[in-house]
Design a protein around this motif. Structure first.
Motif, short mmCIF file in Angstrom:
data_model
loop_
_atom_site.label_atom_id
_atom_site.label_comp_id
_atom_site.label_asym_id
_atom_site.label_seq_id
_atom_site.Cartn_x
_atom_site.Cartn_y
_atom_site.Cartn_z
N TYR A 146 4.56 14.69 -2.00
CA TYR A 146 5.50 14.13 -2.96
C TYR A 146 5.24 12.64 -3.15
O TYR A 146 5.20 12.13 -4.29
N GLN A 147 5.08 11.92 -2.05
CA GLN A 147 4.88 10.47 -2.14
C GLN A 147 3.59 10.13 -2.89
O GLN A 147 3.57 9.23 -3.74
N SER A 148 2.50 10.82 -2.57
CA SER A 148 1.22 10.53 -3.20
C SER A 148 1.25 10.80 -4.69
O SER A 148 0.61 10.09 -5.47
N GLU A 149 2.02 11.81 -5.11
CA GLU A 149 2.06 12.19 -6.52
C GLU A 149 3.03 11.33 -7.34
O GLU A 149 3.07 11.45 -8.56
N THR A 150 3.79 10.48 -6.69
CA THR A 150 4.75 9.63 -7.43
C THR A 150 4.48 8.14 -7.30
O THR A 150 4.86 7.37 -8.19
N ALA A 151 3.83 7.70 -6.23
CA ALA A 151 3.68 6.26 -5.98
C ALA A 151 2.60 5.65 -6.87
O ALA A 151 1.57 6.28 -7.13
N PRO A 152 2.79 4.40 -7.32
CA PRO A 152 1.73 3.68 -8.06
C PRO A 152 0.51 3.47 -7.16
O PRO A 152 0.65 3.25 -5.95
N LYS A 153 -0.68 3.52 -7.76
CA LYS A 153 -1.91 3.48 -6.95
C LYS A 153 -2.08 2.18 -6.17
O LYS A 153 -2.66 2.18 -5.08
N TRP A 154 -1.54 1.06 -6.71
CA TRP A 154 -1.78 -0.23 -6.05
C TRP A 154 -0.98 -0.41 -4.77
O TRP A 154 -1.26 -1.31 -3.98
N ILE A 155 0.02 0.45 -4.55
CA ILE A 155 0.82 0.34 -3.32
C ILE A 155 1.04 1.72 -2.69
O ILE A 155 1.87 1.88 -1.79
N ARG A 156 0.26 2.70 -3.11
CA ARG A 156 0.43 4.07 -2.61
C ARG A 156 0.27 4.15 -1.09
O ARG A 156 1.01 4.85 -0.39
N GLY A 157 -0.71 3.41 -0.55
CA GLY A 157 -0.94 3.47 0.89
C GLY A 157 0.26 3.00 1.69
O GLY A 157 0.63 3.61 2.69
N ALA A 158 0.89 1.92 1.24
CA ALA A 158 2.06 1.40 1.96
C ALA A 158 3.25 2.35 1.85
O ALA A 158 3.99 2.56 2.82
N VAL A 159 3.42 2.96 0.66
CA VAL A 159 4.54 3.90 0.47
C VAL A 159 4.37 5.14 1.34
O VAL A 159 5.30 5.55 2.05
N LYS A 468 -8.73 2.77 -1.37
CA LYS A 468 -7.75 1.74 -1.72
C LYS A 468 -7.85 1.39 -3.21
O LYS A 468 -8.92 1.15 -3.74
N GLY A 469 -6.70 1.37 -3.88
CA GLY A 469 -6.65 0.94 -5.27
C GLY A 469 -7.06 1.97 -6.29
O GLY A 469 -7.07 1.67 -7.49
N LEU A 470 -7.41 3.18 -5.87
CA LEU A 470 -7.83 4.22 -6.80
C LEU A 470 -6.65 5.15 -7.11
O LEU A 470 -5.84 5.45 -6.23
N SER A 471 -6.57 5.62 -8.34
CA SER A 471 -5.60 6.66 -8.65
C SER A 471 -6.09 7.97 -8.02
O SER A 471 -7.25 8.09 -7.63
N LEU A 472 -5.19 8.96 -7.93
CA LEU A 472 -5.59 10.24 -7.34
C LEU A 472 -6.71 10.88 -8.15
O LEU A 472 -7.57 11.57 -7.60
N GLU A 473 -6.71 10.66 -9.46
CA GLU A 473 -7.76 11.21 -10.31
C GLU A 473 -9.09 10.47 -10.09
O GLU A 473 -10.16 11.08 -10.14
N GLN A 474 -9.03 9.17 -9.83
CA GLN A 474 -10.26 8.40 -9.55
C GLN A 474 -10.87 8.76 -8.20
O GLN A 474 -12.08 8.59 -8.01
N VAL A 475 -10.05 9.24 -7.27
CA VAL A 475 -10.59 9.72 -5.99
C VAL A 475 -11.51 10.92 -6.23
O VAL A 475 -12.54 11.07 -5.56
N ASP A 476 -11.16 11.78 -7.20
CA ASP A 476 -12.04 12.89 -7.55
C ASP A 476 -13.39 12.37 -8.05
O ASP A 476 -14.45 12.91 -7.70
N GLU A 477 -13.36 11.34 -8.88
CA GLU A 477 -14.60 10.75 -9.38
C GLU A 477 -15.42 10.16 -8.24
O GLU A 477 -16.65 10.29 -8.19
N LEU A 478 -14.74 9.51 -7.29
CA LEU A 478 -15.41 8.92 -6.13
C LEU A 478 -16.23 9.97 -5.39
O LEU A 478 -17.41 9.77 -5.08
N TYR A 479 -15.60 11.10 -5.09
CA TYR A 479 -16.29 12.14 -4.31
C TYR A 479 -17.38 12.84 -5.12
O TYR A 479 -18.32 13.38 -4.55
#
Length: 546
Positions: A146-159, A468-479
């Motif tokens: 839930y947290q990962s799908e709602t938090a802004p990417k720039w502070i998702r890790g802290a949330v 760090k700093g990537l949206s969940l969709e950009q993590v797919d591009e990373l991999y």
């Protein structure tokens, strides 16, 4: 770069609603931490020992107690329940949604609390432990989702990391409540600490009744209009605001792209880059447990007493305070340093502390100065764990997976955590205690945990990608682009999945690689740039290639 975490200037809307919602949802960690933390103190309570004893006499103080095998069963049944609960979380979260899934999970947890509160003998008590564990397992998988799908990417890790902070707060509250009731000569000695958990359940359910469902879940089930409304509430933007429309379109396009590559069955979770990510997540959660942290919080009271430190309850409260306070810098550093550096920092620090404790406790275990060294380095070890592997394991696993399989994969990584949690809880009395059939390792058990901390260092270097700093969709591009974890820090996202969806037909459809599709998009941009005579992107080459 400043020292403060600030919303990027180009990001529209407000991050406050999403952050506050993520922080409230993290409260579920209190259920997790309190329930796992309270049992160590309960097992040491004189009244509980006498009530639940089946005739066994503890040779340390010649008082009635439960046997080592019964102690292992009581402690580990919660972990067994959490394992099956975590696996069940995926179908529950996909069928009912993330929000309703957490409400149902809390109900299951409450059933377990009722059984434990009513118990006066081991069978009903362990049944309550199992069902409470089942509920905790459900919650522990759905909350980071839930947290990962709602938090802004720039502070998702802290949330997401605040989930671990809530766990540590739960552990501390458990130590304080146990210490307050331990000397009562009635059932209140153990029933009060257990019944306190009703308050956590009420707070969780009432809050979830008013919180929104995640936009990505609505996208997953095809409810795009409701997704727009949910995202509007999280970002505090109108549903027709360009920034919100663009973000929603990117989530939709990424989901469609991932679905076009294959199904989202459990078997498909083990294939391709998703399989690599699943292996990374499962190993990360398993190693988090193998660092030995729950040895301190499950058996810390008993261990410190056996090491000659008489006031074990006080030591448990001290370690609990350190655990909470040390998590706070981790929430900051996960966004400033990143995931990889913080995990490496923690692994090295834990390794050094574990071996100092093991050596000191083995060479001269009866010396008062040795005991002080043991306590000091256990506390330093807790600092390293709480500021790194504690929160970051949940952060990384929460952002690894594509939407189509996120719930399934996250449930399996969480189940890995609980499987090792159970194994450690069950085996520790046999590893540490003396007597027939026991290894009697005492402080030498820290050599085992230290060895795993060394393995953690190599694991992070070879398999943990910097997200760090990537949206969940950009993590797919990373991999999809980066094949070496240690090169991931140089990655810069260049793909727009909305454009990818439009371009697929001209470059081979579903069988085209992301690189081929991106190249085609670049060529089209270049043509548009030449024809329009305007500066801009100009179809420049991808910013990162491996």
């Amino acid at each position: 770069m400043g020292i403060m975490l600030k919303k990027p200037e180009h990001v529209a809307g407000s991050a406050a609603p999403a952050i506050l919602i993520g922080l409230f949802v993290a409260f579920g960690g209190v259920l997790f931490g309190y329930d796992t933390g309270t049992i160590g103190g309960i097992l040491a309570m004189p009244y509980w020992r006498e009530t639940f004893s089946t005739g066994y006499i503890n040779t340390e103080d010649n008082l009635p107690d439960v046997s080592p095998s019964q102690s292992s069963t009581i402690v580990s049944l919660l972990s067994a329940g959490t394992f099956f609960g975590a696996l069940t979380a995926a179908p529950l979260a996909d069928l009912m949604g993330r929000r309703l899934g957490m409400i149902v999970s809390t109900g299951v947890f409450t059933l377990g609390v009722i059984l434990q509160t009513a118990a006066t003998a081991i069978p009903l008590f362990v049944a309550g432990r199992f069902w409470a564990g089942f509920g905790v397992g459900l919650i522990s998988a759905i909350i980071p989702l839930y947290q990962s799908e709602t938090a802004p990417k720039w502070i998702r890790g802290a949330v997401v990391g605040c989930y671990q902070l809530a766990i540590t707060i739960g552990l501390l509250i458990a130590a304080i409540v146990d210490n307050s009731s331990k000397d009562r000569d009635d059932t209140g000695s153990y029933r009060i600490p257990i019944a306190v958990q009703f308050a956590w359940s009420i707070i969780m359910v009432v809050g979830m009744l008013v919180l929104p469902e995640t936009p990505r879940y609505f996208i997953k089930v095809g409810k795009n209009e409701q997704a727009a409304k949910a995202l509007s509430r999280l970002r505090r933007l109108d549903v027709d605001h360009p920034a919100l429309v663009e973000e929603l379109a990117e989530i939709q396009a990424n989901h469609q792209y991932e679905l076009s590559l294959g199904k989202s069955s459990y078997i498909d979770c083990f294939k391709g880059t998703v399989g690599k990510r699943l292996a990374t997540g499962c190993l990360l959660q398993s190693l988090q447990q193998l660092t030995g942290v729950n040895f301190i919080f499950y058996y810390g009271t008993s261990f410190f007493k056996n090491s000659g430190i008489q006031n074990g309850f006080t030591i448990s409260i001290i370690t609990g305070v350190i655990n909470v306070c040390s998590t706070l810098p981790g929430l900051y550093l996960v966004e400033k340093w990143g995931r990889r550096p913080l995990l490496l920092f923690g692994a090295v620090g834990m390794f050094v502390c574990q071996y100092i404790v093991a050596i000191a406790g083995t060479v001269d275990p009866d010396n008062k100065a040795t005991n002080q060294v043991l306590i000091a380095f256990v506390c330093i070890y807790i600092f390293f764990f709480a500021s790194s592997w504690g929160p970051v394991a949940w952060v990384v696993t929460g952002e690894l997976f594509p939407l189509k399989s996120r719930a399934k994969c996250l449930s399996m990584t969480t189940a890995s955590n609980w499987l090792l949690n159970w194994a450690i809880a069950y085996s520790t009395p046999y590893m540490v205690n003396d007597g027939p059939g026991n290894a009697n390792l005492q402080s030498k058990v820290f050599f085992v945990w230290g060895g795993f901390c060394l393995i953690c260092c190599f694991f992070v270097w070879g398999l943990i990608y910097e997200t760090k700093g990537l949206s969940l969709e950009q993590v797919d591009e990373l991999y999809s682009k980066c094949t070496k974890a240690w090169k991931s820090k140089a990655f810069r996202p260049t793909v727009s999945y909305a454009e990818v969806q439009e371009a697929r037909g001209s470059v081979g459809g579903r069988h085209a690689s992301l690189a081929d599709i991106e190249a085609d998009v670049g060529r089209k941009r270049s043509v548009a740039h030449v024809e329009g005579g305007q500066g801009g992107y100009g179809g420049e080459k991808a910013a990162y290639e491996v």
